[in-house]
Scaffold this motif. Structure first.
Motif, PDB file in Angstrom:
ATOM      1  N   VAL A 165      -9.344  -1.586  63.289  1.00  0.00           N
ATOM      2  CA  VAL A 165      -9.671  -0.482  64.189  1.00  0.00           C
ATOM      3  C   VAL A 165      -9.015   0.793  63.670  1.00  0.00           C
ATOM      4  CG1 VAL A 165      -9.989  -1.886  66.256  1.00  0.00           C
ATOM      5  CG2 VAL A 165      -7.739  -0.991  65.729  1.00  0.00           C
ATOM      6  N   ALA A 166      -9.694   1.907  63.837  1.00  0.00           N
ATOM      7  CA  ALA A 166      -9.130   3.224  63.532  1.00  0.00           C
ATOM      8  C   ALA A 166      -8.806   3.865  64.869  1.00  0.00           C
ATOM      9  CB  ALA A 166     -10.134   4.064  62.753  1.00  0.00           C
ATOM     10  N   LEU A 167      -7.534   4.195  65.073  1.00  0.00           N
ATOM     11  CA  LEU A 167      -7.088   4.694  66.371  1.00  0.00           C
ATOM     12  C   LEU A 167      -6.446   6.071  66.251  1.00  0.00           C
ATOM     13  CD1 LEU A 167      -5.353   1.459  67.690  1.00  0.00           C
ATOM     14  CD2 LEU A 167      -7.614   2.304  68.305  1.00  0.00           C
ATOM     15  N   LEU A 168      -6.489   6.803  67.330  1.00  0.00           N
ATOM     16  CA  LEU A 168      -5.753   8.052  67.432  1.00  0.00           C
ATOM     17  C   LEU A 168      -4.271   7.723  67.583  1.00  0.00           C
ATOM     18  CD1 LEU A 168      -8.094   9.864  69.971  1.00  0.00           C
ATOM     19  CD2 LEU A 168      -8.018  10.194  67.502  1.00  0.00           C
ATOM     20  N   ASN A 169      -3.393   8.649  67.209  1.00  0.00           N
ATOM     21  CA  ASN A 169      -1.947   8.394  67.271  1.00  0.00           C
ATOM     22  C   ASN A 169      -1.493   7.967  68.658  1.00  0.00           C
ATOM     23  OD1 ASN A 169      -1.383   8.885  64.594  1.00  0.00           O
ATOM     24  ND2 ASN A 169      -1.087  11.057  64.902  1.00  0.00           N
ATOM     25  N   GLU A 170      -2.001   8.590  69.705  1.00  0.00           N
ATOM     26  CA  GLU A 170      -1.569   8.226  71.054  1.00  0.00           C
ATOM     27  C   GLU A 170      -2.022   6.823  71.456  1.00  0.00           C
ATOM     28  OE1 GLU A 170      -5.115  11.083  71.451  1.00  0.00           O
ATOM     29  OE2 GLU A 170      -3.239  11.086  70.368  1.00  0.00           O
ATOM     30  N   ASP A 171      -3.107   6.347  70.891  1.00  0.00           N
ATOM     31  CA  ASP A 171      -3.569   4.986  71.180  1.00  0.00           C
ATOM     32  C   ASP A 171      -2.742   3.950  70.426  1.00  0.00           C
ATOM     33  OD1 ASP A 171      -5.551   5.907  72.891  1.00  0.00           O
ATOM     34  OD2 ASP A 171      -7.000   6.108  71.266  1.00  0.00           O
ATOM     35  N   VAL A 172      -2.269   4.307  69.247  1.00  0.00           N
ATOM     36  CA  VAL A 172      -1.447   3.391  68.455  1.00  0.00           C
ATOM     37  C   VAL A 172      -0.136   3.091  69.171  1.00  0.00           C
ATOM     38  CG1 VAL A 172      -0.157   3.139  66.291  1.00  0.00           C
ATOM     39  CG2 VAL A 172      -2.450   4.102  66.265  1.00  0.00           C
ATOM     40  N   GLN A 173       0.373   4.038  69.921  1.00  0.00           N
ATOM     41  CA  GLN A 173       1.661   3.881  70.595  1.00  0.00           C
ATOM     42  C   GLN A 173       1.672   2.729  71.596  1.00  0.00           C
ATOM     43  OE1 GLN A 173       4.152   5.672  69.367  1.00  0.00           O
ATOM     44  NE2 GLN A 173       2.627   6.633  68.054  1.00  0.00           N
ATOM     45  N   VAL A 174       0.522   2.356  72.152  1.00  0.00           N
ATOM     46  CA  VAL A 174       0.475   1.294  73.158  1.00  0.00           C
ATOM     47  C   VAL A 174       0.198  -0.087  72.557  1.00  0.00           C
ATOM     48  CG1 VAL A 174      -0.235   2.876  74.978  1.00  0.00           C
ATOM     49  CG2 VAL A 174      -1.964   1.630  73.696  1.00  0.00           C
ATOM     50  N   ILE A 175      -0.067  -0.152  71.258  1.00  0.00           N
ATOM     51  CA  ILE A 175      -0.345  -1.422  70.595  1.00  0.00           C
ATOM     52  C   ILE A 175       0.971  -2.134  70.307  1.00  0.00           C
ATOM     53  CG2 ILE A 175      -1.413  -2.516  68.580  1.00  0.00           C
ATOM     54  CD1 ILE A 175      -3.370  -1.077  70.464  1.00  0.00           C
ATOM     55  N   ASP A 176       0.995  -3.445  70.521  1.00  0.00           N
ATOM     56  CA  ASP A 176       2.194  -4.237  70.249  1.00  0.00           C
ATOM     57  C   ASP A 176       2.617  -4.127  68.796  1.00  0.00           C
ATOM     58  OD1 ASP A 176       2.305  -5.148  72.847  1.00  0.00           O
ATOM     59  OD2 ASP A 176       1.119  -6.936  72.415  1.00  0.00           O
ATOM     60  N   GLU A 177       3.899  -4.312  68.576  1.00  0.00           N
ATOM     61  CA  GLU A 177       4.475  -4.218  67.234  1.00  0.00           C
ATOM     62  C   GLU A 177       4.071  -5.381  66.318  1.00  0.00           C
ATOM     63  OE1 GLU A 177       7.098  -1.983  66.096  1.00  0.00           O
ATOM     64  OE2 GLU A 177       6.788  -0.683  67.815  1.00  0.00           O
ATOM     65  N   ASP A 178       3.523  -6.456  66.867  1.00  0.00           N
ATOM     66  CA  ASP A 178       3.228  -7.631  66.044  1.00  0.00           C
ATOM     67  C   ASP A 178       1.927  -7.515  65.259  1.00  0.00           C
ATOM     68  OD1 ASP A 178       1.646  -7.856  68.290  1.00  0.00           O
ATOM     69  OD2 ASP A 178       1.853 -10.027  68.427  1.00  0.00           O
ATOM     70  N   HIS A 179       1.278  -6.368  65.316  1.00  0.00           N
ATOM     71  CA  HIS A 179       0.062  -6.129  64.558  1.00  0.00           C
ATOM     72  C   HIS A 179       0.389  -5.337  63.306  1.00  0.00           C
ATOM     73  CE1 HIS A 179      -2.458  -7.614  67.772  1.00  0.00           C
ATOM     74  NE2 HIS A 179      -1.786  -6.864  68.621  1.00  0.00           N
ATOM     75  N   SER A 180      -0.316  -5.611  62.231  1.00  0.00           N
ATOM     76  CA  SER A 180      -0.126  -4.867  60.987  1.00  0.00           C
ATOM     77  C   SER A 180      -0.827  -3.518  61.086  1.00  0.00           C
ATOM     78  CB  SER A 180      -0.690  -5.640  59.802  1.00  0.00           C
ATOM     79  OG  SER A 180      -0.037  -6.873  59.669  1.00  0.00           O
ATOM     80  N   LEU A 181      -0.158  -2.487  60.613  1.00  0.00           N
ATOM     81  CA  LEU A 181      -0.726  -1.146  60.634  1.00  0.00           C
ATOM     82  C   LEU A 181      -0.835  -0.601  59.223  1.00  0.00           C
ATOM     83  CD1 LEU A 181       1.327   0.487  63.548  1.00  0.00           C
ATOM     84  CD2 LEU A 181      -0.961  -0.511  63.674  1.00  0.00           C
ATOM     85  N   VAL A 182      -1.957   0.035  58.934  1.00  0.00           N
ATOM     86  CA  VAL A 182      -2.126   0.763  57.688  1.00  0.00           C
ATOM     87  C   VAL A 182      -2.012   2.237  58.062  1.00  0.00           C
ATOM     88  CG1 VAL A 182      -3.702   1.316  55.793  1.00  0.00           C
ATOM     89  CG2 VAL A 182      -3.656  -0.999  56.748  1.00  0.00           C
ATOM     90  N   THR A 183      -0.992   2.902  57.520  1.00  0.00           N
ATOM     91  CA  THR A 183      -0.766   4.295  57.899  1.00  0.00           C
ATOM     92  C   THR A 183      -1.213   5.288  56.840  1.00  0.00           C
ATOM     93  OG1 THR A 183       1.494   4.164  57.068  1.00  0.00           O
ATOM     94  CG2 THR A 183       1.161   3.693  59.405  1.00  0.00           C
ATOM     95  N   ASN A 184      -1.353   4.831  55.603  1.00  0.00           N
ATOM     96  CA  ASN A 184      -1.827   5.693  54.503  1.00  0.00           C
ATOM     97  C   ASN A 184      -2.857   4.952  53.683  1.00  0.00           C
ATOM     98  OD1 ASN A 184      -0.104   7.912  55.014  1.00  0.00           O
ATOM     99  ND2 ASN A 184       1.592   6.785  54.068  1.00  0.00           N
ATOM    100  N   ILE A 185      -3.855   5.695  53.235  1.00  0.00           N
ATOM    101  CA  ILE A 185      -4.881   5.095  52.380  1.00  0.00           C
ATOM    102  C   ILE A 185      -4.876   5.836  51.058  1.00  0.00           C
ATOM    103  CG2 ILE A 185      -7.333   4.654  52.069  1.00  0.00           C
ATOM    104  CD1 ILE A 185      -7.552   4.368  55.064  1.00  0.00           C
TER     105      ILE A 185
END
Length: 54
Positions: free
Chosen positions: A34-54
Protein backbone atom coordinates in the motif's frame (compact mmCIF):
# COMPACT_ATOMS: atom_id res chain seq x y z
CA UNK A 1 -4.36 -17.85 -1.15
CA UNK A 2 -3.68 -14.72 -3.21
CA UNK A 3 0.08 -14.08 -3.35
CA UNK A 4 -0.01 -10.28 -3.90
CA UNK A 5 -2.49 -7.43 -3.38
CA UNK A 6 -2.02 -3.79 -4.40
CA UNK A 7 -5.04 -1.59 -3.57
CA UNK A 8 -5.47 1.90 -5.04
CA UNK A 9 -6.94 5.18 -3.73
CA UNK A 10 -6.66 4.38 -0.03
CA UNK A 11 -6.43 8.09 0.75
CA UNK A 12 -10.18 8.21 0.17
CA UNK A 13 -10.84 6.40 3.48
CA UNK A 14 -9.81 7.28 7.03
CA UNK A 15 -6.77 5.91 8.88
CA UNK A 16 -8.73 3.54 11.14
CA UNK A 17 -10.39 1.87 8.16
CA UNK A 18 -7.08 1.64 6.31
CA UNK A 19 -5.62 -0.14 9.34
CA UNK A 20 -8.59 -2.53 9.46
CA UNK A 21 -8.22 -3.23 5.73
CA UNK A 22 -4.50 -3.99 6.13
CA UNK A 23 -5.12 -6.32 9.08
CA UNK A 24 -7.98 -8.13 7.30
CA UNK A 25 -6.39 -8.63 3.88
CA UNK A 26 -2.93 -9.16 5.36
CA UNK A 27 -4.05 -12.56 6.60
CA UNK A 28 -5.02 -13.63 3.06
CA UNK A 29 -1.98 -12.58 1.03
CA UNK A 30 1.74 -13.16 1.14
CA UNK A 31 2.51 -9.58 0.09
CA UNK A 32 0.25 -6.59 0.65
CA UNK A 33 1.61 -3.34 -0.79
CA UNK A 34 0.00 0.00 0.00
CA UNK A 35 1.10 3.58 -0.65
CA UNK A 36 0.02 5.76 2.26
CA UNK A 37 0.13 9.39 3.25
CA UNK A 38 2.43 10.18 6.20
CA UNK A 39 -0.48 10.70 8.59
CA UNK A 40 -1.94 7.30 7.68
CA UNK A 41 1.39 5.55 8.25
CA UNK A 42 1.41 6.79 11.85
CA UNK A 43 -1.54 4.54 12.79
CA UNK A 44 -0.08 1.35 11.27
CA UNK A 45 1.44 -1.14 13.72
CA UNK A 46 5.21 -1.34 13.94
CA UNK A 47 5.25 -5.04 12.96
CA UNK A 48 4.79 -4.22 9.27
CA UNK A 49 7.71 -3.62 6.93
CA UNK A 50 7.92 -0.11 5.51
CA UNK A 51 9.69 1.07 2.39
CA UNK A 52 10.53 4.73 2.91
CA UNK A 53 12.82 5.39 -0.08
CA UNK A 54 12.81 4.06 -3.60
Amino acid sequence: MVPFLLPDSLEAINSERITALIVYFGSYVSYFVVALLNEDVQVIDEDHSLVTNI
